[in-house]
Motif scaffolding. Structure first.
Motif, mmCIF file in Angstrom:
data_model
loop_
_atom_site.group_PDB
_atom_site.id
_atom_site.type_symbol
_atom_site.label_atom_id
_atom_site.label_comp_id
_atom_site.label_asym_id
_atom_site.label_seq_id
_atom_site.Cartn_x
_atom_site.Cartn_y
_atom_site.Cartn_z
ATOM 1 N N VAL A 9 34.841 48.193 33.044
ATOM 2 C CA VAL A 9 35.381 46.827 32.976
ATOM 3 C C VAL A 9 36.650 46.781 33.804
ATOM 4 C CG1 VAL A 9 36.282 45.006 31.500
ATOM 5 C CG2 VAL A 9 34.403 46.438 30.681
ATOM 6 N N ASP A 10 36.658 45.925 34.824
ATOM 7 C CA ASP A 10 37.830 45.740 35.677
ATOM 8 C C ASP A 10 38.360 44.320 35.514
ATOM 9 O OD1 ASP A 10 37.420 48.292 36.624
ATOM 10 O OD2 ASP A 10 36.438 47.645 38.475
ATOM 11 N N PHE A 11 39.676 44.193 35.583
ATOM 12 C CA PHE A 11 40.318 42.886 35.576
ATOM 13 C C PHE A 11 41.085 42.725 36.892
ATOM 14 C CE2 PHE A 11 39.961 43.954 31.041
ATOM 15 C CZ PHE A 11 39.312 42.816 30.583
ATOM 16 N N HIS A 12 40.823 41.642 37.599
ATOM 17 C CA HIS A 12 41.485 41.380 38.874
ATOM 18 C C HIS A 12 42.711 40.509 38.625
ATOM 19 C CE1 HIS A 12 38.083 43.211 40.922
ATOM 20 N NE2 HIS A 12 37.276 42.432 40.204
ATOM 21 N N LEU A 13 43.869 41.085 38.885
ATOM 22 C CA LEU A 13 45.126 40.399 38.646
ATOM 23 C C LEU A 13 45.526 39.598 39.882
ATOM 24 C CD1 LEU A 13 47.067 43.308 36.900
ATOM 25 C CD2 LEU A 13 45.504 41.629 35.903
ATOM 26 N N ARG A 14 45.976 38.386 39.654
ATOM 27 C CA ARG A 14 46.332 37.521 40.764
ATOM 28 C C ARG A 14 47.572 38.026 41.497
ATOM 29 N NH1 ARG A 14 45.631 31.335 38.426
ATOM 30 N NH2 ARG A 14 43.375 31.448 37.992
ATOM 31 N N ARG A 15 47.654 37.610 42.723
ATOM 32 C CA ARG A 15 48.811 37.958 43.540
ATOM 33 C C ARG A 15 50.051 37.234 43.020
ATOM 34 N NH1 ARG A 15 48.895 38.568 49.795
ATOM 35 N NH2 ARG A 15 51.119 38.552 50.275
ATOM 36 N N GLY A 16 51.157 37.967 42.893
ATOM 37 C CA GLY A 16 52.415 37.366 42.493
ATOM 38 C C GLY A 16 53.303 37.068 43.690
ATOM 39 N N MET A 17 54.486 36.560 43.430
ATOM 40 C CA MET A 17 55.391 36.210 44.525
ATOM 41 C C MET A 17 55.778 37.450 45.326
ATOM 42 S SD MET A 17 59.014 34.159 44.339
ATOM 43 C CE MET A 17 58.187 32.713 43.667
ATOM 44 N N PHE A 18 55.951 38.591 44.618
ATOM 45 C CA PHE A 18 56.390 39.810 45.307
ATOM 46 C C PHE A 18 55.368 40.946 45.177
ATOM 47 C CE2 PHE A 18 60.248 37.608 43.817
ATOM 48 C CZ PHE A 18 60.824 37.328 45.042
ATOM 49 N N THR A 19 54.216 40.679 44.592
ATOM 50 C CA THR A 19 53.213 41.732 44.407
ATOM 51 C C THR A 19 51.866 41.292 44.967
ATOM 52 O OG1 THR A 19 52.655 40.888 42.213
ATOM 53 C CG2 THR A 19 54.323 42.626 42.342
ATOM 54 N N PRO A 20 51.120 42.217 45.585
ATOM 55 C CA PRO A 20 49.786 41.884 46.087
ATOM 56 C C PRO A 20 48.788 41.815 44.937
ATOM 57 C CG PRO A 20 50.252 44.205 46.408
ATOM 58 C CD PRO A 20 51.506 43.599 45.854
ATOM 59 N N PRO A 21 47.592 41.257 45.172
ATOM 60 C CA PRO A 21 46.564 41.270 44.121
ATOM 61 C C PRO A 21 46.189 42.702 43.751
ATOM 62 C CG PRO A 21 45.648 40.560 46.227
ATOM 63 C CD PRO A 21 47.128 40.598 46.395
ATOM 64 N N ARG A 22 45.990 42.941 42.469
ATOM 65 C CA ARG A 22 45.691 44.292 41.993
ATOM 66 C C ARG A 22 44.487 44.280 41.062
ATOM 67 N NH1 ARG A 22 51.367 45.797 39.414
ATOM 68 N NH2 ARG A 22 51.104 43.633 38.738
ATOM 69 N N THR A 23 43.887 45.442 40.879
ATOM 70 C CA THR A 23 42.746 45.600 39.979
ATOM 71 C C THR A 23 43.101 46.569 38.871
ATOM 72 O OG1 THR A 23 41.140 45.167 41.740
ATOM 73 C CG2 THR A 23 40.335 46.307 39.781
ATOM 74 N N LEU A 24 42.925 46.125 37.641
ATOM 75 C CA LEU A 24 43.166 46.969 36.469
ATOM 76 C C LEU A 24 41.823 47.474 35.962
ATOM 77 C CD1 LEU A 24 44.821 48.121 34.101
ATOM 78 C CD2 LEU A 24 44.596 45.898 32.981
ATOM 79 N N SER A 25 41.611 48.787 36.030
ATOM 80 C CA SER A 25 40.385 49.405 35.515
ATOM 81 C C SER A 25 40.609 49.749 34.044
ATOM 82 C CB SER A 25 40.025 50.654 36.325
ATOM 83 O OG SER A 25 39.744 50.328 37.666
ATOM 84 N N ALA A 26 40.223 48.825 33.166
ATOM 85 C CA ALA A 26 40.492 48.996 31.735
ATOM 86 C C ALA A 26 39.544 49.994 31.090
ATOM 87 C CB ALA A 26 40.400 47.648 31.027
ATOM 88 N N VAL A 27 38.294 50.021 31.553
ATOM 89 C CA VAL A 27 37.279 50.941 31.015
ATOM 90 C C VAL A 27 36.538 51.551 32.194
ATOM 91 C CG1 VAL A 27 35.212 51.169 29.564
ATOM 92 C CG2 VAL A 27 37.018 49.541 28.938
ATOM 93 N N ARG A 28 36.328 52.871 32.125
ATOM 94 C CA ARG A 28 35.714 53.558 33.258
ATOM 95 C C ARG A 28 34.608 54.507 32.794
ATOM 96 N NH1 ARG A 28 40.704 56.199 36.292
ATOM 97 N NH2 ARG A 28 41.435 56.519 34.166
ATOM 98 N N ASN A 29 33.385 54.140 33.083
ATOM 99 C CA ASN A 29 32.227 55.033 32.918
ATOM 100 C C ASN A 29 32.101 55.574 31.491
ATOM 101 O OD1 ASN A 29 29.946 56.230 34.113
ATOM 102 N ND2 ASN A 29 31.005 58.179 34.340
ATOM 103 N N VAL A 30 32.083 54.675 30.514
ATOM 104 C CA VAL A 30 31.994 55.055 29.099
ATOM 105 C C VAL A 30 30.557 54.898 28.610
ATOM 106 C CG1 VAL A 30 32.670 54.379 26.755
ATOM 107 C CG2 VAL A 30 34.389 54.513 28.572
ATOM 108 N N SER A 31 30.068 55.896 27.876
ATOM 109 C CA SER A 31 28.701 55.863 27.329
ATOM 110 C C SER A 31 28.716 56.333 25.881
ATOM 111 C CB SER A 31 27.757 56.760 28.144
ATOM 112 O OG SER A 31 27.683 56.359 29.491
ATOM 113 N N PHE A 32 27.979 55.639 25.025
ATOM 114 C CA PHE A 32 27.780 56.072 23.639
ATOM 115 C C PHE A 32 26.641 55.253 23.053
ATOM 116 C CE2 PHE A 32 30.984 52.719 23.480
ATOM 117 C CZ PHE A 32 30.509 51.875 22.489
ATOM 118 N N THR A 33 26.153 55.676 21.892
ATOM 119 C CA THR A 33 25.083 54.962 21.198
ATOM 120 C C THR A 33 25.459 54.786 19.730
ATOM 121 O OG1 THR A 33 23.895 57.016 20.685
ATOM 122 C CG2 THR A 33 23.294 55.882 22.734
ATOM 123 N N ILE A 34 24.892 53.765 19.116
ATOM 124 C CA ILE A 34 25.074 53.517 17.686
ATOM 125 C C ILE A 34 23.701 53.346 17.071
ATOM 126 C CG2 ILE A 34 26.112 52.067 15.911
ATOM 127 C CD1 ILE A 34 28.201 51.185 17.894
#
Length: 330
Positions: A9-34
């Motif tokens: 799950v990635d979240f794309h953060l908008r560009r700020g006045m002094f910062t470029p657009p960034r991507t936050l990788s909140a979850v990376r390659n997670v696997s499980f079963t219930i």
């Protein structure tokens, strides 16, 4: 029943006045079963991605990659419109019931609304069902006429559980359901969830930051750090014989009533932990935990370890075989 495979799950953060657009990788390659009637516990510090996984399963967060299969059907590929049967079968209990309950509705109206949406019935039958559900979560009949602000924290959480039960779900996402309660109320709510699981055959995804609480309710546990699973396995083995250094840190961080054991845990935590939690926007290369791990070496900074079998559990650590078993904390 539920299979999460390589979820990101990635979240794309908008560009700020002094910062470029960034991507936050909140979850990376997670696997499980219930499995049906089982509880899978997710544990980790704040910002590790636990709640994001729950929200992705509930279709409240975008799935960047991977699959979420419920009864073999890929829910992540369902598009914008989630099937109504899935919303009935998968319910949620959130951390703060005051923000998830309608303050204008009474307890009875809140539960009846859920029943009418998913289980149409006449008014008399609906009233009887509301009374039965309220009783099943340990509330008195007169609570049906109360509004959320007239209840205590524990009572409000029982109302949230009752609302989830009203549609007869098969899986409930419990997102930090007891962290806002005092210890005695925590124990009551946890015991209630266990009793309801046995009575109705429910499955839970139980999300919390306290490993002792997760151990009490879970059959299997997954430990998250910066969006990745670093250890997973049977609850007793992960809690009593943790393999990954981060899991050991979580065990050492929990409070116990035994003064001698608590002193050992405090001493071990001071020895094991160093540094601060890195920013999820700029995770370190290699093993993300190497900036805080006392056993880290150069290879940990260069290579991302994969989950490897260790007994009945799996752990993602290059130095598993080298860490002395005597340093485990019961």
């Amino acid at each position: 029943m539920l299979s999460v495979e390589n979820l990101s799950v990635d979240f794309h953060l908008r560009r700020g006045m002094f910062t470029p657009p960034r991507t936050l990788s909140a979850v990376r390659n997670v696997s499980f079963t219930i499995a049906p009637g089982q509880t899978y516990g997710l544990v980790g510090e704040s910002g590790s991605g636990k709640s994001t996984i729950g929200r992705a399963i509930l279709r409240l967060a975008p799935v960047t990659a991977g699959t979420i299969r419920f009864d073999g059907e890929d829910i992540a590929a369902a598009g914008l419109h989630t099937p109504l049967r899935y919303r009935r079968d998968v319910q949620a209990i959130f951390q703060d019931p005051m923000s998830s309950l309608n303050p204008r509705q009474t307890v009875g109206e809140t539960i009846a609304q859920a029943i009418r949406r998913h289980r149409p019935m006449d008014a008399a039958a609906c009233s009887r069902e509301v009374a039965r559900i309220i009783d099943s979560v340990g509330l008195a009949a007169y609570h049906a006429q109360r509004r959320p602000h007239e209840l205590s924290g524990g009572q409000r959480q029982r109302v949230a559980i009752a609302r989830a039960l009203a549609v007869r779900p098969r899986l409930i996402i419990c997102d930090e359901p007891v962290s806002a309660l005092d210890l005695s109320t925590q124990a009551q709510v946890i015991n209630l969830l266990v009793e309801l699981q046995h009575e109705f055959g429910l499955s839970y995804l139980f999300i919390a930051h306290n490993l002792d609480v997760v151990r009490h309710v879970s059959h299997r546990i997954g430990v998250l750090y910066l969006g990745r699973l670093v250890e997973t396995g049977p609850a007793a083995e992960v809690h009593d014989a943790p393999r990954h250094p981060y899991t050991r840190m979580l065990v050492a961080s929990t409070l116990v009533a035994d003064p001698e054991l608590q002193a050992r845990r405090s001493r071990a935590r001071r020895l094991q932990l160093r540094g601060e939690l890195p920013s999820p926007l700029a995770p370190p290369p290699g093993c993300a935990f190497h900036t805080r791990c006392r056993w880290a070496q150069e290879s940990c900074r260069q290579h991302m370890p994969e989950l490897e079998a260790c007994g009945d559990s799996q752990a993602a650590c290059i130095r598993l075989a080298e860490i002395d078993d005597e340093e485990l904390i019961a």
